[in-house]
Motif scaffolding. Structure first.
Motif, PDB file in Angstrom:
ATOM      1  N   ILE A  67      -7.933   6.659  -1.199  1.00  0.00           N
ATOM      2  CA  ILE A  67      -7.289   5.551  -1.918  1.00  0.00           C
ATOM      3  C   ILE A  67      -8.300   4.513  -2.367  1.00  0.00           C
ATOM      4  N   ASN A  68      -9.405   4.377  -1.642  1.00  0.00           N
ATOM      5  CA  ASN A  68     -10.413   3.396  -2.033  1.00  0.00           C
ATOM      6  C   ASN A  68     -11.109   3.782  -3.330  1.00  0.00           C
ATOM      7  N   GLN A  69     -10.891   5.012  -3.782  1.00  0.00           N
ATOM      8  CA  GLN A  69     -11.465   5.477  -5.035  1.00  0.00           C
ATOM      9  C   GLN A  69     -10.458   5.493  -6.180  1.00  0.00           C
ATOM     10  N   VAL A  70      -9.172   5.459  -5.874  1.00  0.00           N
ATOM     11  CA  VAL A  70      -8.167   5.597  -6.937  1.00  0.00           C
ATOM     12  C   VAL A  70      -7.334   4.339  -7.156  1.00  0.00           C
ATOM     13  N   VAL A  71      -7.290   3.424  -6.178  1.00  0.00           N
ATOM     14  CA  VAL A  71      -6.570   2.159  -6.356  1.00  0.00           C
ATOM     15  C   VAL A  71      -7.534   1.148  -6.958  1.00  0.00           C
ATOM     16  N   ASP A  72      -7.162   0.562  -8.105  1.00  0.00           N
ATOM     17  CA  ASP A  72      -8.107  -0.368  -8.729  1.00  0.00           C
ATOM     18  C   ASP A  72      -7.756  -1.832  -8.526  1.00  0.00           C
ATOM     19  N   SER A  73      -6.497  -2.133  -8.165  1.00  0.00           N
ATOM     20  CA  SER A  73      -6.114  -3.528  -7.969  1.00  0.00           C
ATOM     21  C   SER A  73      -4.827  -3.607  -7.158  1.00  0.00           C
ATOM     22  N   TYR A  74      -4.506  -4.807  -6.713  1.00  0.00           N
ATOM     23  CA  TYR A  74      -3.281  -5.000  -5.945  1.00  0.00           C
ATOM     24  C   TYR A  74      -2.649  -6.337  -6.309  1.00  0.00           C
ATOM     25  N   ALA A  75      -1.370  -6.445  -6.001  1.00  0.00           N
ATOM     26  CA  ALA A  75      -0.607  -7.669  -6.239  1.00  0.00           C
ATOM     27  C   ALA A  75       0.457  -7.742  -5.155  1.00  0.00           C
ATOM     28  N   PHE A  76       1.337  -8.706  -5.275  1.00  0.00           N
ATOM     29  CA  PHE A  76       2.505  -8.785  -4.405  1.00  0.00           C
ATOM     30  C   PHE A  76       3.739  -8.926  -5.274  1.00  0.00           C
ATOM     31  N   GLY A  77       4.841  -8.393  -4.806  1.00  0.00           N
ATOM     32  CA  GLY A  77       6.041  -8.405  -5.624  1.00  0.00           C
ATOM     33  C   GLY A  77       7.294  -8.549  -4.789  1.00  0.00           C
ATOM     34  N   ILE A  78       8.396  -8.721  -5.474  1.00  0.00           N
ATOM     35  CA  ILE A  78       9.708  -8.788  -4.833  1.00  0.00           C
ATOM     36  C   ILE A  78      10.564  -7.660  -5.391  1.00  0.00           C
ATOM     37  N   ASP A  79      11.113  -6.881  -4.499  1.00  0.00           N
ATOM     38  CA  ASP A  79      12.074  -5.836  -4.865  1.00  0.00           C
ATOM     39  C   ASP A  79      13.468  -6.431  -4.668  1.00  0.00           C
ATOM     40  N   PHE A  80      14.021  -7.005  -5.738  1.00  0.00           N
ATOM     41  CA  PHE A  80      15.382  -7.548  -5.647  1.00  0.00           C
ATOM     42  C   PHE A  80      16.383  -6.397  -5.565  1.00  0.00           C
ATOM     43  N   THR A  81      17.378  -6.576  -4.704  1.00  0.00           N
ATOM     44  CA  THR A  81      18.365  -5.530  -4.455  1.00  0.00           C
ATOM     45  C   THR A  81      19.771  -6.106  -4.475  1.00  0.00           C
ATOM     46  N   LEU A  82      20.636  -5.488  -5.260  1.00  0.00           N
ATOM     47  CA  LEU A  82      22.071  -5.819  -5.190  1.00  0.00           C
ATOM     48  C   LEU A  82      22.617  -5.112  -3.955  1.00  0.00           C
ATOM     49  N   THR A  88       3.182 -10.660  -8.928  1.00  0.00           N
ATOM     50  CA  THR A  88       2.099 -11.600  -9.157  1.00  0.00           C
ATOM     51  C   THR A  88       1.007 -10.951 -10.007  1.00  0.00           C
ATOM     52  N   GLU A  89       0.001 -11.734 -10.371  1.00  0.00           N
ATOM     53  CA  GLU A  89      -1.150 -11.174 -11.081  1.00  0.00           C
ATOM     54  C   GLU A  89      -1.888 -10.191 -10.168  1.00  0.00           C
ATOM     55  N   PHE A  90      -2.429  -9.137 -10.749  1.00  0.00           N
ATOM     56  CA  PHE A  90      -3.229  -8.188  -9.989  1.00  0.00           C
ATOM     57  C   PHE A  90      -4.641  -8.728  -9.795  1.00  0.00           C
ATOM     58  N   VAL A  91      -5.225  -8.406  -8.633  1.00  0.00           N
ATOM     59  CA  VAL A  91      -6.616  -8.755  -8.343  1.00  0.00           C
ATOM     60  C   VAL A  91      -7.342  -7.484  -7.921  1.00  0.00           C
ATOM     61  N   PRO A  92      -8.657  -7.427  -8.079  1.00  0.00           N
ATOM     62  CA  PRO A  92      -9.393  -6.196  -7.765  1.00  0.00           C
ATOM     63  C   PRO A  92      -9.218  -5.759  -6.308  1.00  0.00           C
ATOM     64  N   PHE A  93      -9.091  -4.461  -6.131  1.00  0.00           N
ATOM     65  CA  PHE A  93      -8.938  -3.847  -4.805  1.00  0.00           C
ATOM     66  C   PHE A  93     -10.319  -3.474  -4.293  1.00  0.00           C
ATOM     67  N   GLU A  94     -10.640  -3.909  -3.066  1.00  0.00           N
ATOM     68  CA  GLU A  94     -11.938  -3.564  -2.482  1.00  0.00           C
ATOM     69  C   GLU A  94     -11.788  -2.338  -1.587  1.00  0.00           C
ATOM     70  N   ARG A  95     -11.246  -2.554  -0.409  1.00  0.00           N
ATOM     71  CA  ARG A  95     -10.944  -1.463   0.513  1.00  0.00           C
ATOM     72  C   ARG A  95      -9.648  -1.795   1.229  1.00  0.00           C
ATOM     73  N   ALA A  96      -8.900  -0.765   1.636  1.00  0.00           N
ATOM     74  CA  ALA A  96      -7.616  -0.992   2.292  1.00  0.00           C
ATOM     75  C   ALA A  96      -7.768  -1.853   3.538  1.00  0.00           C
ATOM     76  N   GLU A  97      -8.897  -1.690   4.240  1.00  0.00           N
ATOM     77  CA  GLU A  97      -9.101  -2.426   5.480  1.00  0.00           C
ATOM     78  C   GLU A  97      -9.103  -3.939   5.261  1.00  0.00           C
ATOM     79  N   VAL A  98      -9.490  -4.376   4.075  1.00  0.00           N
ATOM     80  CA  VAL A  98      -9.513  -5.805   3.769  1.00  0.00           C
ATOM     81  C   VAL A  98      -8.109  -6.395   3.865  1.00  0.00           C
ATOM     82  N   LEU A  99      -7.112  -5.605   3.479  1.00  0.00           N
ATOM     83  CA  LEU A  99      -5.731  -6.094   3.495  1.00  0.00           C
ATOM     84  C   LEU A  99      -5.168  -6.178   4.906  1.00  0.00           C
ATOM     85  N   PHE A 100      -5.820  -5.532   5.876  1.00  0.00           N
ATOM     86  CA  PHE A 100      -5.394  -5.644   7.271  1.00  0.00           C
ATOM     87  C   PHE A 100      -5.689  -7.034   7.835  1.00  0.00           C
ATOM     88  N   GLU A 101      -6.605  -7.753   7.207  1.00  0.00           N
ATOM     89  CA  GLU A 101      -7.145  -8.972   7.802  1.00  0.00           C
ATOM     90  C   GLU A 101      -6.211 -10.169   7.713  1.00  0.00           C
TER      91      GLU A 101
END
Length: 207
Positions: free
Chosen positions: A77-92, A119-132
């Protein structure tokens, strides 16, 4: 930015406590559904009109990853994911409950216009960064959801492998990766704000 997005994949019940709070079984493999790209709306402080007269509308805050190349199962995934964001999945939620009871698809409950603020996407570094750090959703300046991807039932790697194997995954596709516990209703006048590591990433006001 949103115009370049192709497929919008979503993962259901990917946090154990969220599955339990809705009385659902914990899945044995990723539960995938989709939203139309027309459901996307950028979270830049604007107002959003949600459906009325169809029961409760629930918020579900999620990490969203964007794919930057064609994916084969097993690709890192560290080679194929280029960016990340956050979102809301609204559900009826009431609509979804009726659909589930009849064994029908969730599209009417999940895919309506404006059901996928992001939200706006920002560059993805490594998945481990998001654990922090945790991501949070605040409603009217009070925290209602907090999550960390280390608590996912299926990891980002699991999700990317599964979707690429069963449905295909390529440049411009995004994945809403699942929501933690704490989902609940929203209504007109609510201000919803997504944060990561304590910093605001985007907000939207329900009209």
């Amino acid at each position: 930015m949103l115009k370049t997005i192709k497929n919008v994949y979503c993962v259901g019940r990917n946090y154990r406590l969220h599955a339990e709070e809705l009385g659902n079984a914990v899945p044995e493999e990723p539960m995938i559904f989709m939203k139309p790209s027309h459901a996307l709306v950028l979270m830049n402080g604007q107002s959003l009109v949600l459906p009325e007269g169809r029961g409760e509308v629930h918020y579900e805050a999620e990490l969203v990853i964007k794919i930057g190349k064609e994916v084969c199962p097993g690709d890192d995934i560290n080679q194929v994911v280029d960016s990340y964001a956050f979102g809301i999945d609204f559900t009826l939620r009431d609509v979804q409950s009726k659909l589930k009871s009849k064994g029908h698809p969730w599209t009417a409950a999940k895919g309506f216009l404006g059901s996928a603020p992001i939200t706006e996407f920002v560059p993805f570094e490594r998945a481990e960064v998001l654990f922090e750090a945790d991501f949070t959703l605040n409603k009217n300046h009070e925290e209602v959801q907090r999550g960390n991807i280390r608590d996912m039932i299926f990891s980002l790697q699991d999700i990317v492998d599964y979707i690429s194997l069963h449905y295909g995954l390529g440049d411009g596709d995004i994945i809403y990766t699942g929501t933690p516990a704490g989902v609940g209703p929203t209504q007109s006048g609510d201000l919803l704000e997504l944060t990561f590591a304590g910093a605001s990433k985007g907000s939207i006001r329900i009209q």
